[in-house]
Design an enzyme around this catalytic site. Structure first.
Site, mmCIF file in Angstrom:
data_model
loop_
_atom_site.group_PDB
_atom_site.id
_atom_site.type_symbol
_atom_site.label_atom_id
_atom_site.label_comp_id
_atom_site.label_asym_id
_atom_site.label_seq_id
_atom_site.Cartn_x
_atom_site.Cartn_y
_atom_site.Cartn_z
ATOM 1 N N HIS A 56 7.771 7.900 -12.300
ATOM 2 C CA HIS A 56 8.249 7.094 -13.418
ATOM 3 C C HIS A 56 7.822 7.718 -14.740
ATOM 4 C CE1 HIS A 56 7.974 3.226 -15.896
ATOM 5 N NE2 HIS A 56 9.241 3.271 -15.520
ATOM 6 N N GLU A 75 11.749 11.013 -13.184
ATOM 7 C CA GLU A 75 12.626 10.085 -13.884
ATOM 8 C C GLU A 75 12.550 10.280 -15.393
ATOM 9 O OE1 GLU A 75 13.290 5.468 -15.051
ATOM 10 O OE2 GLU A 75 11.395 6.546 -15.165
ATOM 11 N N ASP A 112 13.946 9.136 -18.942
ATOM 12 C CA ASP A 112 14.764 8.205 -19.707
ATOM 13 C C ASP A 112 15.451 9.020 -20.802
ATOM 14 O OD1 ASP A 112 13.786 6.064 -18.246
ATOM 15 O OD2 ASP A 112 12.214 5.601 -19.704
ATOM 16 N N HIS A 130 11.094 7.140 -23.757
ATOM 17 C CA HIS A 130 11.198 5.821 -23.154
ATOM 18 C C HIS A 130 12.186 4.950 -23.915
ATOM 19 C CE1 HIS A 130 10.356 1.991 -21.467
ATOM 20 N NE2 HIS A 130 9.612 1.561 -22.466
ATOM 21 N N GLU A 169 17.763 7.828 -16.536
ATOM 22 C CA GLU A 169 18.250 6.520 -16.980
ATOM 23 C C GLU A 169 18.916 6.674 -18.336
ATOM 24 O OE1 GLU A 169 16.813 2.097 -18.490
ATOM 25 O OE2 GLU A 169 15.356 3.367 -17.444
#
Length: 341
Positions: free
Chosen positions: A28, A55, A57, A70, A164
């Site tokens: 994450h 991951e 963002d 983030h 993401e």
């Protein structure tokens, strides 16, 4: 009331060297419990710790370059607020219904963004990470892919990407920036295809539906939370989306559900109906987020009283999620190779 049998079960499962051996481990924001999040250092450490996926963002610069933060607001994770040359870039914006003040990635060119340096987002809980403040730049998606390929060559194993799209509806309406187009274009330029280990996730619906239509087969993940709803569908609630009827609708465009842990487990650690309902709809469940600090863990899995204290609670929480049938977990810390007494 806490069921002691559940605690015992978690302890027994977690006694094996790797509690989540056959679950996907999604780093994450990288190894964000050990390095400032969304830096190449955090991603590389996560890969070295055995993560299956990293991951990033994704937000976008004024000159339409995808970078990893983030949030599009930069002051929480960079030193922009201390940079006098950018004092006049401070803005107030309404993002997904919330007024936000600060400095935003879409107002900076990549060259300007590269002059900033990353910092730890939650130094009170992760003071050791703050030692690295000022060392790392904001990475581009292209640099992250280059790192992944270098580590694949060095280790001989595949390492997945799990990006993401952050606030795509806001960026489309506010700045005319289409993150779906940008991502697909950059994937083509980087030679990334649906045959590669890639999941694309969003809290919104329309971007995933468009990716389904235009993405050529990339695996898609609908994110859901215990409260609220997707920003691009203001009348819809996540609570509706995780009913059997809602999950059947999600399965028309997504492959997996990215669900908050509270949707997969009760406060006592027992499985909810979500995983079974999702599987019945043809969706795997990836749960977010397992973090090592006491402050993020249920009371039964904490070690000591200090909010930033760490023990084996994250491994045990991952074990409970595995027992609930979750196919993958987002984790801030290393899970593979750890054993707990």
């Amino acid at each position: 009331m806490i069921d002691c049998r559940l605690i015992l079960a978690a302890l027994l499962i977690a006694a094996s060297p790797v509690a989540a051996q056959d679950m996907l481990i999604i780093a994450h924001r990288g190894a964000s419990a050990e390095r400032p999040e969304h830096t190449l250092a955090a991603y590389e450490l996560a890969i070295d710790q055995g993560a299956d996926y990293i991951e990033p963002d994704l937000v976008v610069t004024k000159d339409l370059v995808l970078v990893a933060r983030h949030e599009n607001e930069l002051s929480g994770t960079t030193d922009v607020a201390s940079r006098e040359e950018f004092e006049d870039r401070r803005r107030d914006k309404t993002i997904d219904g919330q007024k936000v003040a600060g400095w935003f990635a879409e107002d900076f060119t990549l060259a300007e963004l590269r002059t900033l340096r990353a910092k730890e987002r939650i130094p009170s809980l992760r003071p050791a990470n703050a030692r690295f403040d000022g060392l790392y730049q904001v990475p581009t998606l292209a640099e992250i892919v280059k790192l992944v390929r270098a580590k694949e060559a060095a280790t001989g194993r595949r390492i997945g990407l799990y990006p993401e799209l952050k606030h795509p509806e806001f960026l489309l309406q506010d700045s005319g920036i289409d993150m779906v187009d940008l991502l697909l274009r950059e994937f083509r330029q980087l030679g990334i295809t649906p045959a590669d280990p890639v999941f694309i996730q969003s809290f919104e619906i329309a971007p995933l539906q468009r990716l389904k239509q235009r993405g050529g087969g990339f695996k898609l993940v609908q994110l859901v939370a215990p409260i609220g709803g997707p920003a691009d569908e203001p009348a819809m609630r996540y609570a509706e989306m995780v009913t059997p009827t809602g999950l059947a609708e999600i399965a028309k465009y997504a492959d997996s559900l990215g669900a908050h842990i509270a949707l997969a487990l009760t406060p006592e650690g027992a499985p909810t109906e979500l995983v079974a309902d999702a599987k019945a709809a043809g969706l795997a469940v990836h749960a977010w987020t397992v973090r090592p600090e006491n402050d993020f863990l249920p009371p039964m899995l904490r070690t000591g009283e200090e909010p930033k204290g760490r023990g084996c609670g994250d491994v045990k929480l991952a074990a409970l999620l595995k027992a609930a049938g979750v196919a993958g977990v987002f984790s801030d810390g290393a899970l593979k190779g750890r054993s707990c007494p």
